[in-house]
Enzyme design. Structure first.
Site, mmCIF file in Angstrom:
data_model
loop_
_atom_site.group_PDB
_atom_site.id
_atom_site.type_symbol
_atom_site.label_atom_id
_atom_site.label_comp_id
_atom_site.label_asym_id
_atom_site.label_seq_id
_atom_site.Cartn_x
_atom_site.Cartn_y
_atom_site.Cartn_z
ATOM 1 N N GLN A 49 0.807 -1.223 0.000
ATOM 2 C CA GLN A 49 0.000 0.000 0.000
ATOM 3 C C GLN A 49 0.843 1.276 0.000
ATOM 4 O OE1 GLN A 49 -2.439 -1.663 3.429
ATOM 5 N NE2 GLN A 49 -3.939 -0.341 2.430
ATOM 6 N N CYS A 97 -10.568 -0.258 4.054
ATOM 7 C CA CYS A 97 -9.165 -0.317 3.666
ATOM 8 C C CYS A 97 -8.650 1.103 3.436
ATOM 9 C CB CYS A 97 -9.035 -1.144 2.385
ATOM 10 S SG CYS A 97 -7.352 -1.270 1.772
ATOM 11 N N HIS A 138 -6.684 -9.895 5.608
ATOM 12 C CA HIS A 138 -6.834 -8.724 4.728
ATOM 13 C C HIS A 138 -5.455 -8.208 4.282
ATOM 14 C CE1 HIS A 138 -8.807 -4.640 3.829
ATOM 15 N NE2 HIS A 138 -7.519 -4.373 3.776
HETATM 16 NI NI NI Z 1 -6.360 -2.751 3.148
#
Ligand code: NI
Length: 165
Positions: free
Chosen positions: A49, A89, A131
């Site tokens: 991310q 998220c 996740h």
């Molecule tokens: Ni996430």
């Protein structure tokens, strides 16, 4: 603070490589990721991310920042049962939906000290581990939703990006 990639950025679909050797650069990455996660604020963050494609995850599901766990090269040892929970998220801001995952997970990983550890978790922590491990494989929680929902989320986020740009 590291910038967080936003869905549908194609870099979120890259597969993260194994770290194998936990050195100072990995410890620095994990520390920066934890700071970024707390500031967001969020309960989990995968290196993917922040556009670093290495198998590093930070999670803290506590309410007072006392439960930070860093998982390096995490592997699922065993999955038990099934349960549904609502997820969000940091890469898909403002979107929440229900996802079915294993109810309990046993995971093996390296810590920031380079030592291997095993952890069994359920509830919020268990779902969060699954996740974040998906992120390392280039998978986002919205990909468990219907194609129609995914298209709606994409257009909603594109609209929001135009407004904030
Ligand atoms: Ni996430």
């Amino acid at each position: 603070m590291l910038p967080i990639l936003r869905y549908p950025d194609p870099r979120l679909h890259k597969k993260a490589a194994k770290v194998t050797v936990v050195d100072e650069s990995i410890r620095k990455l994990a520390a920066d990721m934890a700071e970024t996660m707390y500031a967001a604020p969020g309960i989990g963050l995968a290196a993917t991310q922040v556009d670093v494609h290495k198998q590093v995850i930070v999670i803290d599901v506590s309410e007072d920042k006392s439960g930070l766990v860093t998982f390096i090269d995490p592997e699922i040892v065993e999955l038990f049962g099934e349960c549904e929970g609502e997820e969000g998220c940091l890469s898909v801001p403002g979107i929440y939906d229900r996802v079915t995952r294993a109810q309990r997970v046993k995971v093996r990983a390296l810590g920031v000290d380079g030592q291997s550890f095993e952890l069994e978790a359920e509830g919020l922590l268990g779902a969060c581990i699954q996740h974040e491990m998906d992120h390392l494989q280039g998978k986002l929680f919205v990909e468990y939703l219907s194609r129609l929902k995914q298209d709606r989320i994409k257009s909603r986020l594109a609209k929001k990006a135009r407004i904030t740009a």
